[in-house]
Write an enzyme that holds these catalytic residues in place. Structure first.
Site, PDB file in Angstrom:
ATOM      1  N   SER A 178       0.838  -1.201   0.000  1.00  0.00           N
ATOM      2  CA  SER A 178       0.000   0.000   0.000  1.00  0.00           C
ATOM      3  C   SER A 178       0.877   1.257   0.000  1.00  0.00           C
ATOM      4  CB  SER A 178      -0.959  -0.046   1.193  1.00  0.00           C
ATOM      5  OG  SER A 178      -1.909   0.986   1.137  1.00  0.00           O
ATOM      6  N   ASP A 221       4.431  23.984  -1.189  1.00  0.00           N
ATOM      7  CA  ASP A 221       5.839  23.751  -1.529  1.00  0.00           C
ATOM      8  C   ASP A 221       6.315  22.348  -1.147  1.00  0.00           C
ATOM      9  OD1 ASP A 221       5.687  24.224   1.182  1.00  0.00           O
ATOM     10  OD2 ASP A 221       7.472  25.503   1.276  1.00  0.00           O
ATOM     11  N   HIS A 257      -7.419  -5.147  -1.307  1.00  0.00           N
ATOM     12  CA  HIS A 257      -6.228  -4.367  -1.009  1.00  0.00           C
ATOM     13  C   HIS A 257      -5.360  -5.012   0.072  1.00  0.00           C
ATOM     14  CE1 HIS A 257      -3.882  -0.643  -0.816  1.00  0.00           C
ATOM     15  NE2 HIS A 257      -3.946  -0.734   0.499  1.00  0.00           N
TER      16      HIS A 257
END
Length: 425
Positions: A142, A351, A404
């Protein structure tokens, strides 16, 4: 407690490292990073290659094995395994609402900005050099796969192989694209759940209306809301999660003095499902795992407005949400409340440095093998395929056999397949 110990024929050795909080400021403060080495007892003195396990999340520690089983059993047939507690988790200078309490929101945000994949990988490189290891392999599950692609982008010379399971991120684009895709997946999971368990829809509506019309408190005294109840849908993306949810729903109410109430056991279950409370990195840095030179601006919350079916109102069908983080969580969840201002600062941060080097990945020579789950509710299949198509030397095992959490439920099978695929490279 730093003792080595043995269990089920395995030897576990602890390792502690003091690493820079900010690798760009060598004179700044340090944090601790913990890793646990695992080998077969009879292989302790063998010259085995190393495999580093990169945990999913973000914000969760490496597994604490209780025996020789699962993917670890398969890995130990070939490797000496290092279970890395990513910075801020487990025994690696953990981040909680308690440890951040003495910092201002601005200080919290600045501190937390150093806990993304880039610095997790720098920690791994620090450890590799400290242990005198020339190269090693990585296994990323993951979010650990996201870390692995950063590793492949900036430190490929340190790697011999990369095994990825359910963790191929988009390497360009905005988080909004991710959430548009995952909301669609969540809608599909809801449809399948309520088709399989038709009575669950009315039970969910009954619970939602009870929450709207009553002041219901979780065992930590936090008011329990419909929005929090919807978060439980994260389990729809895990193997067996739907059936487990049905059983809990089936016993949600008890009768007290002739009136229905949500049972203490149900409310305790709901609180235990809010892992954001004990692992706040999972909430506060979740959207930043997609950010490169841009802000998330509460992406999942904004994109949710494009899918009004998720905004429950009386008389409407009920829908669970998935692995999404919302700003209201920092107003409602007790342990996230002290981090609300810092979360807003980080959501507006523009940023963030680059996490991936597309050119380097396109020219990659490290053998990369990945298990990609077609029905993955957490990491979008189509976006994963786009990334893999752009990577040289990457091979994929594409399957709809697992959700998953495949590595957790069938790890020995999955890692065996990936190791065999890598041997063909």
């Amino acid at each position: 407690m730093q003792d080595a110990f043995k269990c089920d024929g395995l030897l576990f050795k602890p390792h502690y490292f003091s690493v820079p909080l900010d690798y760009n400021n060598a004179d700044g403060s340090n944090i601790d990073v913990f890793a646990r080495e695992v080998t077969h007892q009879n292989n302790d003195n063998s010259n085995l290659p190393w495999l580093v396990y990169l945990q999913g999340g973000p914000g969760f520690p490496s597994p604490r094995p209780t025996g020789n089983a699962g993917w670890l059993k398969q890995a130990l047939t070939k490797y000496r395994v290092l279970l890395l507690d990513q910075r801020g988790t487990g025994k690696s200078t953990p981040i909680t609402h308690q440890t951040l309490a003495m910092k201002t929101p601005e200080q919290q945000a600045e501190y937390l900005s150093h806990f993304r994949a880039d610095n997790i990988v720098r920690d791994a490189e620090f450890i590799r050099e400290a242990l005198g290891i020339k190269q090693w392999s990585i296994l990323g599950q993951s979010f650990g796969g996201f870390c692995s692609l950063h590793y492949l982008s900036f430190y490929p010379q340190s790697l011999t192989r990369a095994y990825l399971t359910g963790g191929i991120p988009p390497i360009t684009g905005h988080a909004d694209e991710v959430y548009r895709a995952t909301y669609q997946r969540v809608l599909g999971k809801n449809t399948k759940f309520f088709e399989r368990f038709p009575a669950a829809q009315q039970q969910c509506i009954k619970i939602a209306e009870h929450l709207l019309n009553n002041d219901v408190r979780l065992p930590n005294a936090q008011r329990f809301t419909v929005e929090q109840f919807q978060l439980w849908g994260i389990n729809l993306g895990r193997s067996g999660g739907d059936l487990a949810m049905y059983y809990v729903l089936d016993e949600a109410f008890i009768e007290v003095n002739g009136k229905p109430q949500l049972s203490y056991s149900f409310l305790q279950q709901m609180l235990s499902e809010q892992s954001y409370q004990t692992n706040p990195i999972y909430a506060i840095l979740h959207e930043s795992i997609y950010c490169q030179h841009q802000a998330s601006n509460w992406s999942a919350e904004r994109v949710r407005n494009e899918y009004p079916v998720f905004n429950y109102a009386e008389g409407q069908p009920f829908m669970f949400t998935g692995e999404m983080v919302y700003s209201w969580m920092f107003e409602q969840l007790e342990c996230l409340k002290p981090l609300k201002a810092a979360a807003d600062i980080l959501a507006a941060k523009t940023d963030w440095p680059a996490l991936y080097d597309a050119e380097q990945l396109a020219n990659n020579t490290v053998p990369v093998v990945a298990a990609v789950y077609v029905d993955d509710m957490y990491v979008e299949y189509d976006l994963s395929c786009q990334t893999l198509a752009s990577m040289h030397s990457a091979k994929a095992w594409i399957t709809n056999e697992y959700e998953h959490n495949g590595l957790g439920v069938a790890g020995e099978i999955i890692l065996s397949k990936l190791m065999a695929l890598a041997d063909q490279s």
